[in-house]
Scaffold this motif. Structure first.
Motif, mmCIF file in Angstrom:
data_model
loop_
_atom_site.group_PDB
_atom_site.id
_atom_site.type_symbol
_atom_site.label_atom_id
_atom_site.label_comp_id
_atom_site.label_asym_id
_atom_site.label_seq_id
_atom_site.Cartn_x
_atom_site.Cartn_y
_atom_site.Cartn_z
ATOM 1 N N HIS A 1 25.366 -19.768 -12.928
ATOM 2 C CA HIS A 1 26.658 -19.145 -12.611
ATOM 3 C C HIS A 1 26.497 -17.636 -12.445
ATOM 4 O O HIS A 1 26.986 -17.037 -11.487
ATOM 5 C CB HIS A 1 27.684 -19.417 -13.721
ATOM 6 N N ASN A 2 25.810 -17.018 -13.406
ATOM 7 C CA ASN A 2 25.714 -15.557 -13.398
ATOM 8 C C ASN A 2 24.810 -15.027 -12.295
ATOM 9 O O ASN A 2 25.011 -13.902 -11.829
ATOM 10 C CB ASN A 2 25.312 -15.052 -14.779
ATOM 11 N N GLU A 3 23.869 -15.829 -11.820
ATOM 12 C CA GLU A 3 23.065 -15.413 -10.664
ATOM 13 C C GLU A 3 23.945 -15.296 -9.424
ATOM 14 O O GLU A 3 23.827 -14.344 -8.656
ATOM 15 C CB GLU A 3 21.924 -16.386 -10.420
ATOM 16 N N ILE A 4 24.830 -16.246 -9.229
ATOM 17 C CA ILE A 4 25.750 -16.209 -8.081
ATOM 18 C C ILE A 4 26.699 -15.017 -8.228
ATOM 19 O O ILE A 4 26.936 -14.268 -7.287
ATOM 20 C CB ILE A 4 26.552 -17.527 -7.964
ATOM 21 N N ARG A 5 27.244 -14.826 -9.408
ATOM 22 C CA ARG A 5 28.191 -13.733 -9.639
ATOM 23 C C ARG A 5 27.527 -12.368 -9.482
ATOM 24 O O ARG A 5 28.139 -11.432 -8.977
ATOM 25 C CB ARG A 5 28.844 -13.886 -11.018
ATOM 26 N N ALA A 6 26.280 -12.260 -9.893
ATOM 27 C CA ALA A 6 25.560 -10.980 -9.775
ATOM 28 C C ALA A 6 25.403 -10.568 -8.311
ATOM 29 O O ALA A 6 25.467 -9.379 -7.985
ATOM 30 C CB ALA A 6 24.201 -11.082 -10.448
ATOM 31 N N ARG A 7 25.238 -11.544 -7.431
ATOM 32 C CA ARG A 7 25.126 -11.243 -5.993
ATOM 33 C C ARG A 7 26.382 -10.563 -5.463
ATOM 34 O O ARG A 7 26.341 -9.858 -4.469
ATOM 35 C CB ARG A 7 24.875 -12.524 -5.192
ATOM 36 N N GLN B 1 36.360 -20.357 -7.360
ATOM 37 C CA GLN B 1 36.461 -20.425 -8.824
ATOM 38 C C GLN B 1 35.195 -19.849 -9.460
ATOM 39 O O GLN B 1 35.261 -19.116 -10.440
ATOM 40 C CB GLN B 1 36.679 -21.854 -9.297
ATOM 41 N N LEU B 2 34.072 -20.153 -8.884
ATOM 42 C CA LEU B 2 32.788 -19.664 -9.394
ATOM 43 C C LEU B 2 32.735 -18.141 -9.432
ATOM 44 O O LEU B 2 32.183 -17.551 -10.353
ATOM 45 C CB LEU B 2 31.679 -20.223 -8.498
ATOM 46 N N VAL B 3 33.321 -17.490 -8.417
ATOM 47 C CA VAL B 3 33.253 -16.028 -8.309
ATOM 48 C C VAL B 3 34.593 -15.347 -8.606
ATOM 49 O O VAL B 3 34.792 -14.193 -8.228
ATOM 50 C CB VAL B 3 32.730 -15.589 -6.916
ATOM 51 N N TRP B 4 35.499 -16.034 -9.282
ATOM 52 C CA TRP B 4 36.798 -15.436 -9.591
ATOM 53 C C TRP B 4 36.587 -14.283 -10.570
ATOM 54 O O TRP B 4 36.107 -14.484 -11.690
ATOM 55 C CB TRP B 4 37.741 -16.480 -10.178
#
Length: 159
Positions: free
Chosen positions: A31-37, A121-124
């Motif tokens: 999850h946090n790898e996607i959000r960090a992008r 939702q993943l990047v909310w």
């Protein structure tokens, strides 16, 4: 093996079984790898959200169903795999949700295709915690992640 839904979880042997200890680390990292992008704040793991997710994953697997929890209090992403000896990794599940990114039009705040709500939702941005679980038998995996606070509010952008 077929994949349905674009978002799902799996079950570990018997109903009510605990997920492997690495599941929480792997899901949080994915999850946090996607959000960090997207330069978004990292999520924190919630054991209570994971327990909530496990209950729903077990229910869906046990009933042979696949649908979001009615009247949810948390955000929710689902992933389902059907076939002999199904197996997905946390990264595969989260990356499947993230694969909806090209379908999201930020300027119009709409989905260009059938679905992008798992991605949003993943990047909310306002979501702070996540808890995930998996239920599995020999022919199916059902994955569930719950998010708090939930995202995907009509008229609001995810980030």
């Amino acid at each position: 093996m077929s994949v349905t839904g674009r978002a799902q979880w799996r079950r570990v042997s018997d109903r009510g079984s605990e997920p492997p200890p690495s599941l929480s680390r792997e899901m949080l990292l994915a999850h946090n790898e996607i959000r960090a992008r997207m330069d978004l704040p990292a999520l924190h793991w919630s054991d209570s959200l994971a327990a909530h997710a496990q209950e729903w994953a077990n229910h869906l697997l046990g009933d042979g169903q696949f649908y979001h929890r009615p009247h949810p209090e948390f955000g929710e992403n689902l992933f389902d795999i059907i076939g002999p000896h199904p197996h997905a990794t946390a990264a595969q599940v989260v990356n499947d949700w993230a694969s909806e990114a090209p379908d999201y039009n930020y300027r119009a705040n709409t989905c260009r295709a059938e679905m992008c709500g798992h991605y949003t939702q993943l990047v909310w941005r306002n979501t702070r915690s996540v808890g995930c679980a998996v239920a599995r038998d020999s022919n199916r995996e059902v994955w569930v992640c719950n998010y708090d606070p939930p995202g995907n509010w009509i008229g609001e952008r995810p980030y």
